[in-house]
Design an enzyme around this catalytic site. Structure first.
Site, PDB file in Angstrom:
ATOM      1  N   GLU A   1      -4.781   2.026  20.726  1.00 21.47           N
ATOM      2  CA  GLU A   1      -3.964   3.069  20.102  1.00 21.47           C
ATOM      3  C   GLU A   1      -2.951   2.511  19.106  1.00 21.47           C
ATOM      4  O   GLU A   1      -2.763   3.070  18.027  1.00 21.47           O
ATOM      5  CB  GLU A   1      -3.228   3.832  21.208  1.00 21.47           C
ATOM      6  N   ASP A   2      -2.287   1.402  19.466  1.00 18.93           N
ATOM      7  CA  ASP A   2      -1.141   0.942  18.673  1.00 18.93           C
ATOM      8  C   ASP A   2      -1.427  -0.210  17.718  1.00 18.93           C
ATOM      9  O   ASP A   2      -0.600  -0.506  16.873  1.00 18.93           O
ATOM     10  CB  ASP A   2       0.005   0.517  19.620  1.00 18.93           C
TER      11      ASP A   2
END
Length: 702
Positions: free
Chosen positions: A76-77
């Protein structure tokens, strides 16, 4: 904050050296991936995945869960794809990480929808591997522990989501320690002042209660010693949020809640639990109706324990829980304890793990049937119940249902087909209403009939998400099939005016119209007509655009049989019954509403072929139809009973009754009577006219 070395040292107590090294490797990979990223508090981002892994280590989770915890924000990051993780750490870990990753790419109209979609994705991943939810819960727990760095509005939103979804999930999976912490942290974030006040009051009460608590504990220890039994006895305090909930829900003062003293006795085996129960019942008098045996019948989340309430010294109430060490571990860590007690060759889910799997399977079924993500999450919230009732099938199988469940909930819990074809029920061998709430210990038997269909009224009293979702799904299918059937009859009716029929229209022409209306199937077009969203007259004209005008609407009006179901409604303003001259008003989304030809509500559109269609009653019309009568008669004793008796004698049925007294001598009674047709209504009126004192009878119309 834990370091990777201190974590590795803890892991080495229950994992092999190779597995610990894999967890280390995942940490270093995450550290590199999150390099330069910081949390709101200013700490390096990698401290978060490390803390999440540490929470899972407290539960003795396996190495793959810990690796997924280390890597759970990488996709996600940091933009590292799932495939790269699979290449480095294997497919299982990559699947776990993908399951935990939030849905950030999709654009939602509302926060509720985003939350619902998020949860749907998590449910899908949980079905593949139950460990996804454990990593997700640990991730949420660490975020809740570090919530104070966020702005007030965001903090309250996250706390609300935790109290509504994550705390009940932890409870549903039997993870009591996490459930309590979620509730207390959520309570503190939502209501900081109330939380602090209750915390202070508990601290003060603890000092005042210390002497009594010690005396009670001493008497319990001496009791076990006298009987030659060994067990660990500890005092148990209610958590802040549960105190707050009881004060609010039961409207009780803080002192009343804190008056109860609670102890837990942990012993070596199940047999000893029952012997300890006998001993404490001999020591203090038990409170009737407060004993619960969750060892013989575990809760839905796998929780096992004996619960009893006693009158202690000076009449002080004492709540006691008695359980084994394994039950204690299961009570605190729930499904996570499955990995603690799992042997190398044991791959079959047991106990709370099997129950969790069953629950997730049920969630997946809800997801497939739900109309949209918000309907799905509403069903799941209903299903994350804290209290259960335990009922029996006629063959003695135990079924767990949420408190307030009815026979319809029970029928759907047994099987979807049983629920869909349910027509009546027997509770403890007596016929009972389907809406009656079930009590623990009852035996429930469902009476079903082939061809029976769910009743829309069931949605008013069912409580389980499964029942609600399946009823809605069945009603949608039923409504669709009825809409298609009615739409086809209406279209053919109008086409007959052009000396045509749907079967005579070329497939190519039908496809052109479907493309024009942006529909895929012929059935979709017929459904739209049946629901009143498209006018049969307009569609017929488009289908037959190559040839002339319609000669009126057709050879005759459309015949109504009374079996058209959900898409045919009878107007409440004029209550038409078979034999009355009628007309159909096409209403978008509702289908066709049948009115009397003389009804004032449709006088303006009566002759508009796009809004109204000529109707007649079929010779074989079936069903019961409501009609309203106004009866004026002299006031007399037993008036209602006399009227009811006369209607029943004419084979009618009174649905509703109301009464006005015009003056001291004359009463006016409004009757809503169920009849088959006009001839039947005439018989009912004739019977009522024979009654002594009846002055005037009129049928009420718009």
């Amino acid at each position: 904050m834990p370091s990777i070395d201190s974590l590795a040292e803890r892991l080495s107590t229950y994992l092999g050296p190779d597995q610990v090294n894999l967890v280390r490797r995942a940490f270093y990979y995450a550290e590199q991936a999150h390099d330069g990223q910081r949390r709101r508090s200013g700490e390096p981002y990698v401290t978060h995945p490390l803390a999440v892994a540490s929470i899972l280590a407290d539960m003795h989770m396996d190495h793959q869960s810990l690796m997924a915890a280390m890597l759970h924000d990488v996709i996600e990051d940091t933009g590292i794809p799932k495939e790269a993780l699979a290449g480095q750490f294997g497919e299982t870990v990559a699947e776990l990480v993908d399951g935990v990753s939030k849905l950030t790419q999709m654009d939602f109209q509302t926060k509720a929808e985003a939350q619902a979609e998020n949860f749907q994705k998590m449910a899908m991943a949980m079905a593949r591997d139950i460990r996804v939810i454990l990593v997700k819960l640990a991730d949420r727990l660490h975020n809740m522990r570090t919530l104070e760095v966020l702005a007030g509005e965001k903090r309250r939103r996250i706390a609300k989501e935790t109290l509504e979804i994550y705390a009940p999930i932890a409870n549903r999976l039997g993870m009591h320690s996490m459930y309590v912490e979620f509730e207390d942290l959520g309570f503190k974030a939502m209501h900081p002042m109330r939380s602090e006040r209750i915390r202070g009051a508990v601290r003060k009460a603890r000092g005042n209660r210390k002497e009594i608590l010690n005396k009670l504990q001493e008497s319990l220890v001496n009791c076990l010693e006298r009987e030659g039994m060994h067990g660990e006895i500890s005092g148990r305090e209610k958590h802040l949020y549960s105190i707050y909930q009881k004060m609010r829900g039961k409207r009780r003062a803080f002192n009343e809640i804190m008056d109860v003293y609670a102890f837990r006795i942990v012993v070596d085996k199940v047999d000893t639990c029952y012997r300890v129960l006998g001993a404490v019942h001999n020591l203090y008098k038990p409170l009737p109706g407060r004993f619960k045996d969750y060892i013989a019948i575990p809760k839905a989340n796998g929780y096992q324990s004996l619960h009893t309430t006693l009158f202690g010294m000076h009449g002080v109430p004492i709540e006691i829980q008695i359980r084994t060490r394994e039950m204690e571990e299961l009570a605190n860590h729930g499904i996570a304890a499955h990995w603690l007690y799992k042997s190398a060759e044991d791959d079959q889910p047991k106990g709370s793990h099997a129950r969790a799997r069953q629950w997730v399977k049920g969630i997946l079924e809800l997801q497939q049937r739900a109309g949209n993500s918000l309907e799905f999450i509403e069903s799941v919230k209903i299903d994350l119940f804290p209290d259960e009732v335990y009922v029996f099938t006629p063959k003695g199988r135990i079924m767990e249902l949420p408190k307030g469940s009815t026979a319809v909930d029970f029928a759907y819990a047994v099987h979807t087909d049983v629920g869909n074809s349910c027509i009546a029920c027997r509770i403890n061998r007596r016929l009972a209403p389907l809406s009656e709430p079930l009590q623990s210990g009852s035996t429930v038997e469902i009476v079903s009939a082939p061809g029976a269909r769910p009743n829309p009224a069931w949605l008013n009293f069912v409580v389980t998400g499964k029942a609600r979702t399946h009823i809605r799904h069945a009603l949608k299918l039923q409504r669709r099939s009825e809409s298609i059937s009615l739409g086809e009859r209406m279209l053919n009716k109008v086409l007959a005016g052009f000396d045509s029929h749907l079967d005579k229209i070329s497939e190519e022409r039908i496809q052109q119209i479907l493309t024009e209306y942006q529909l895929e199937l012929r059935e979709d077009l017929l459904e739209e007509i049946g629901l009143g969203n498209r006018m049969a007259f307009v569609v017929a004209r488009r289908l037959h655009s190559e040839g002339g005008e319609s000669r009126a609407q057709s050879d005759g009006p459309l015949a109504i049989r009374g079996t058209e179901g959900l898409v045919l409604n009878y107007a409440k303003c004029c209550t038409p019954i078979p034999g009355d001259p009628i007309v159909g008003h096409l209403s978008a989304g509702k289908g066709m509403v049948v009115h009397l030809e003389s009804c004032k509500n449709i006088s303006d559109i009566r002759h508009n072929p796009e809004k109204c269609i000529a109707l007649s009653w079929a010779k074989d019309v079936t069903g019961e139809f409501n009609v309203e009568l106004r009866v004026e008669l002299e006031h007399q004793r037993g008036l209602i009973a006399t009227l009811a008796g006369s209607v029943a004698a004419a084979d009618g049925n009174i649905e509703k009754i109301g009464m006005d007294e015009r003056d001291g001598r004359i009463s006016v009674v409004q009757l809503l009577v169920s009849v088959h047709d006009r001839a039947h209504l005439a018989r009912v009126i004739k019977k009522l006219r024979t009654l002594k004192g009846v002055i005037h009878i009129t049928r009420v119309r718009a």
